[in-house]
Write an enzyme that holds these catalytic residues in place. Structure first.
Site, PDB file in Angstrom:
ATOM      1  N   GLY A   1       0.799  -1.219   0.000  1.00  0.00           N
ATOM      2  CA  GLY A   1       0.000   0.000   0.000  1.00  0.00           C
ATOM      3  C   GLY A   1       0.830   1.267   0.000  1.00  0.00           C
TER       4      GLY A   1
ATOM      5  N   ASP B   1       2.665  -3.963   8.511  1.00  0.00           N
ATOM      6  CA  ASP B   1       4.050  -3.499   8.401  1.00  0.00           C
ATOM      7  C   ASP B   1       4.274  -2.864   7.025  1.00  0.00           C
ATOM      8  OD1 ASP B   1       5.042  -5.355   6.486  1.00  0.00           O
ATOM      9  OD2 ASP B   1       5.737  -6.762   8.003  1.00  0.00           O
TER      10      ASP B   1
ATOM     11  N   VAL C   1       5.518  -3.461   4.153  1.00  0.00           N
ATOM     12  CA  VAL C   1       5.344  -4.068   2.825  1.00  0.00           C
ATOM     13  C   VAL C   1       4.007  -4.779   2.649  1.00  0.00           C
ATOM     14  CG1 VAL C   1       7.807  -4.313   2.378  1.00  0.00           C
ATOM     15  CG2 VAL C   1       6.586  -6.160   3.536  1.00  0.00           C
ATOM     16  N   LYS C   2       3.099  -4.619   3.600  1.00  0.00           N
ATOM     17  CA  LYS C   2       1.828  -5.329   3.477  1.00  0.00           C
ATOM     18  C   LYS C   2       0.822  -4.542   2.611  1.00  0.00           C
ATOM     19  CE  LYS C   2       2.779  -9.021   5.941  1.00  0.00           C
ATOM     20  NZ  LYS C   2       4.167  -9.040   6.441  1.00  0.00           N
ATOM     21  N   THR C   3      -0.295  -5.197   2.310  1.00  0.00           N
ATOM     22  CA  THR C   3      -1.283  -4.646   1.364  1.00  0.00           C
ATOM     23  C   THR C   3      -1.782  -3.269   1.778  1.00  0.00           C
ATOM     24  OG1 THR C   3      -1.942  -6.888   0.813  1.00  0.00           O
ATOM     25  CG2 THR C   3      -3.474  -5.127   0.207  1.00  0.00           C
TER      26      THR C   3
END
Ligand SMILES: *Cc1c(COP(=O)(O)O)cnc(C)c1O
Length: 400
Positions: A3, A183, A185-187
């Site tokens: 995201g 965190d 690098v999550k969606t």
């Protein structure tokens, strides 16, 4: 999947709202915060967006998993059955509550093989924890049936599956509890953060206290709160929650871009007869954050990786089999029990046993698998270019 690729004005606005008052802590300071409760707002949004009764934010996905386990009374000596392919956070949480991670084989869903789960059940088994890796899901009906039959708790590690569904329900809301990670690098991201979702009020109340030193949060005076049990500090801050609020507002957009980009890229891989794809128990429910694909043999996959590397297009193609974070094969620190503090003899013995456990069924799958991460930032031209290059490289490797 990340995201952060869509950061913009909205993130800045929500963060500035918090900085207007400077109250960065989620609890207390009710006067000076002037009605700004970003964490509370985000929790409400999470329950509405994903369709669960309760949501408790935490400082990370790992903290959320730990919290869920503690709230479900999983602890010393309890065995948790989990997959050999996951992120290290899953077993870290298990160890942190004193429980024993029982790692079992995966199948082509890239998570728990229900047959392997059944075979691993002992009188000490307390919980089954599928990890919905790379945006898609475990065979939840089969796992739920096992849990029901053996009276086991089901925790979904849905940290990588934000926006995925199974038979119409959001991943993470189906078990006794489920977690997302926010965190970087999550969606969707809070920078750092996580959430426990549950439909059980008692579990929720325990999560609420556990993440904040055991506070009961019943009065208006934080200093006078009682402590019905011992908790820890796994709180999220208002700045992180503010970021999350902006991001959850973009979730639909993120998921639709992800699906669009995924399907275009996949159409190139589909043209290669030797390429097959992970099995998805509910095809409607994939979040499309990755394309996970297989070649028939490890040797062919190695050749394809060499070719992708040669062409300079290996980035974003994750070969988990050789990856330090995600697969049992490289978890030396776990198998050799490199802990800083002393742990229980039961935990130690269980971890040492992993050195000789047979994971050949998982090896046979992971050694042939690559997950291609889907970027939100790609233009259509870039995707077509990438697809054509990847397909050419794979075909070249196969024809050698
Ligand atoms: C990201 C992730 C977590 C939690 O990670 P944090 O970085 O602590 O938020 C847990 N499990 C899986 C499978 C993950 O990918």
């Amino acid at each position: 999947m990340p995201g952060f690729e869509l950061f913009g004005e909205e993130e800045r606005k929500h963060i500035n709202d918090v900085m207007e008052t400077g109250i960065i802590m989620r609890y207390g300071f009710d006067g000076p915060r002037k009605g700004i409760f970003k964490s509370v707002e985000l929790e409400k949004k999470i329950t509405e967006t994903f369709g669960c009764s309760y949501a408790q934010l935490a400082s990370s996905g790992t903290a959320a998993l730990t919290t869920a386990m503690a709230a479900l009374n999983i602890g010393y000596g309890d065995e948790i059955i989990m997959p050999a392919f996951t992120f290290v956070a899953s077993f870290e949480a298990v160890l942190s509550v004193g429980a024993i991670p029982v790692l079992v084989d995966i199948d082509e869903t890239l998570t728990l093989n229900p047959v392997a789960v059944r075979a691993a059940i002992t009188p000490k088994t307390k919980c089954v924890m599928p990890v919905h890796m790379c945006g898609s899901m475990a065979d939840l009906d089969a796992l739920k049936a096992i849990c029901k039959e053996h009276n086991l708790i089901l925790i979904e590690d849905a940290c990588q599956a934000i926006g995925g569904t199974y038979k119409g329900k959001a991943l993470g809301t189906i078990g006794d509890a489920g977690t997302f990670s926010f965190d970087f690098v999550k969606t969707i991201t809070c920078g750092e953060g996580g959430v426990v979702m549950t439909n059980n009020k008692d579990v929720y109340i325990k999560c609420d206290g556990y993440t904040d030193h055991g506070h009961d949060h019943l009065g208006v005076d934080r200093g006078a709160d009682l402590h019905p049990f011992i908790g820890y500090n796994y709180r999220i801050s208002e700045l992180h929650a503010a970021l999350g609020l902006a991001q959850i507002g973009k979730l639909d957009k993120i998921l639709s871009i992800q699906k669009n980009n995924n399907l275009i890229l996949k159409s190139y891989l589909e043209q290669i007869p030797e390429v097959t794809f992970r099995s998805v128990p509910d095809a409607e429910g994939d979040s499309y954050s990755f394309i996970s694909w297989f070649l028939p043999t490890e040797a062919l996959m190695q050749a394809a990786i060499e070719e992708l590397k040669e062409q300079g297009i290996l980035a974003g193609n994750f070969y988990w089999f050789n990856n330090n974070w995600h697969y049992i094969k490289k978890w030396q620190h776990l198998k050799e029990v490199h802990t800083l503090n002393n742990i229980s003899n039961e935990q130690k013995a269980a971890l040492l046993k992993l050195q000789t456990q047979d994971f050949s069924a998982s090896d046979a799958i992971m050694s042939r698998c690559i997950s291609t991460a889907i970027s939100l930032a790609w233009t259509e031209d870039q995707i077509h270019d990438k697809g054509a290059k990847m397909a050419a490289a794979i075909k070249k490797a196969i024809s050698k």
